[in-house]
Write an enzyme that holds these catalytic residues in place. Structure first.
Site, PDB file in Angstrom:
ATOM      1  N   ALA A 153       0.833  -1.197   0.000  1.00 48.94           N
ATOM      2  CA  ALA A 153       0.000   0.000   0.000  1.00 48.94           C
ATOM      3  C   ALA A 153       0.872   1.253   0.000  1.00 48.94           C
ATOM      4  O   ALA A 153       2.081   1.180  -0.159  1.00 48.94           O
ATOM      5  CB  ALA A 153      -0.920  -0.015   1.221  1.00 48.94           C
ATOM      6  N   ASN A 154       0.262   2.412   0.153  1.00 52.81           N
ATOM      7  CA  ASN A 154       1.008   3.672   0.217  1.00 52.81           C
ATOM      8  C   ASN A 154       0.332   4.573   1.238  1.00 52.81           C
ATOM      9  O   ASN A 154      -0.700   4.223   1.799  1.00 52.81           O
ATOM     10  CB  ASN A 154       1.077   4.322  -1.167  1.00 52.81           C
ATOM     11  CG  ASN A 154      -0.300   4.604  -1.719  1.00 52.81           C
ATOM     12  OD1 ASN A 154      -1.017   5.465  -1.223  1.00 52.81           O
ATOM     13  ND2 ASN A 154      -0.708   3.859  -2.740  1.00 52.81           N
ATOM     14  N   ARG A 155       0.911   5.735   1.472  1.00 52.97           N
ATOM     15  CA  ARG A 155       0.449   6.602   2.566  1.00 52.97           C
ATOM     16  C   ARG A 155      -0.669   7.572   2.188  1.00 52.97           C
ATOM     17  O   ARG A 155      -1.005   8.445   2.973  1.00 52.97           O
ATOM     18  CB  ARG A 155       1.631   7.418   3.115  1.00 52.97           C
ATOM     19  CG  ARG A 155       2.674   6.581   3.811  1.00 52.97           C
ATOM     20  CD  ARG A 155       3.650   7.482   4.545  1.00 52.97           C
ATOM     21  NE  ARG A 155       4.786   6.735   5.054  1.00 52.97           N
ATOM     22  CZ  ARG A 155       4.767   6.021   6.176  1.00 52.97           C
ATOM     23  NH1 ARG A 155       3.672   5.993   6.917  1.00 52.97           N
ATOM     24  NH2 ARG A 155       5.830   5.355   6.551  1.00 52.97           N
ATOM     25  N   SER A 156      -1.234   7.441   0.988  1.00 57.95           N
ATOM     26  CA  SER A 156      -2.268   8.395   0.598  1.00 57.95           C
ATOM     27  C   SER A 156      -3.510   8.252   1.485  1.00 57.95           C
ATOM     28  O   SER A 156      -4.031   7.157   1.681  1.00 57.95           O
ATOM     29  CB  SER A 156      -2.647   8.176  -0.863  1.00 57.95           C
ATOM     30  OG  SER A 156      -3.640   9.100  -1.214  1.00 57.95           O
TER      31      SER A 156
ATOM     32  N   ALA B  92      -3.309   7.782  -5.321  1.00 56.79           N
ATOM     33  CA  ALA B  92      -1.966   7.231  -5.453  1.00 56.79           C
ATOM     34  C   ALA B  92      -2.130   5.787  -5.925  1.00 56.79           C
ATOM     35  O   ALA B  92      -2.657   4.945  -5.195  1.00 56.79           O
ATOM     36  CB  ALA B  92      -1.232   7.286  -4.122  1.00 56.79           C
TER      37      ALA B  92
END
Ligand code: CTP
Ligand code: CA
Length: 241
Positions: free
Chosen positions: A33-36, A100
């Site tokens: 995943a990512n931090r968006s 993102a």
């Protein structure tokens, strides 16, 4: 033509917004995943609604309440986001790609949870590239334009670029070449060298397809959203209903 201090310059316009961050499944209990946070996409949805637009939100893993009046399509991974954009894009006057989207996804998804086996057993995660949804959408529009002329949707396509500088290039230079490479009508460039994902305040430069700055905004995500939507509205201004 104002309404509570907000210009109603998107009345009747259909705005499609991607928000949040994709999750690429590794096995039934793990993902990349990512931090968006989805907050910028949400701010855009609220601002577009205030300006009179019909809003569809393609939400990738966003734990926020749907803005009243918006239509919401939930997606999980990059492939689902790509399919949702492909299904919705022809009905949109403007597409704003604030999500993102993962660049890489596991080459295969384990059907059962990956277990430790021997003492020092370490699995290798094989990744493959995902579809570049923004580039695909720009290309699809170009192809359609060459077949049927100027009036094809989405009339305005907006990308986002969060950049940190790197050896030999500043973040601004990277954003400029990304704007030219992607070919979106507008690219919202955000310098994240200091790490601002999820932060309340932000500073952006809005670039056109040639990489030239057309506007800048500093402050809350709402301020950024309205600055961007004013640009979108002015570009839609000459598009017939
Ligand atoms: N994007 C997309 N599909 C992807 C990856 C990104 O549509 N698979 C979109 C994002 O939603 C964003 C824009 O492309 O609007 C720019 O994303 P960014 O990650 O900055 O660009 P990339 O081309 O992926 O380049 P980088 O190698 O810097 O990550
Ligand atoms: Ca990327």
């Amino acid at each position: 033509d104002e309404h509570g201090g907000v210009v109603r310059d998107l009345v009747g316009r259909r705005v499609l917004i991607t928000a949040g961050g994709t999750r690429e499944e590794i096995d039934p209990v793990r993902f990349l995943a990512n931090r968006s946070s989805g907050k910028q996409g949400w701010a855009l949805a609220h601002a577009a609604l205030a300006r009179g637009a019909e809003v569809t939100l393609i939400a990738a893993n966003v734990g926020l309440e749907t803005p009243p009046g918006a239509r919401r399509v939930d997606v999980g991974d990059a492939a689902e986001l790509a399919a949702a954009v492909a299904a919705e894009r022809e009905r949109a006057d403007a597409l704003v790609m604030a999500a993102a989207v993962a660049d890489f996804t596991p080459a295969s998804r384990a059907v059962s949870k990956i277990k430790k086996t021997g003492e020092d057993d370490v699995p290798t995660l094989d990744l493959v590239r995902t579809e570049d949804v923004l580039a695909t959408t720009v290309r699809a529009r170009e192809e359609q334009r060459s077949r049927q002329g100027a009036d094809v949707s989405p009339h305005v396509i907006v990308g986002f670029a969060a950049e940190t500088g790197q050896e030999g290039s500043s973040s601004r230079e990277l954003a400029e070449s990304k704007a030219q490479r992607k070919g979106a009508d507008l690219l919202v460039f955000n310098d994240v060298s200091a790490g601002v994902f999820g932060a309340e305040d932000t500073a952006v430069e809005i670039l056109d397809a040639r990489g030239q700055e057309v506007a800048r905004a500093e402050g809350t995500k709402t301020v950024v959203a309205h600055t961007l939507l004013a640009q979108v509205a002015s570009r839609l201004g000459h598009v017939p209903w």
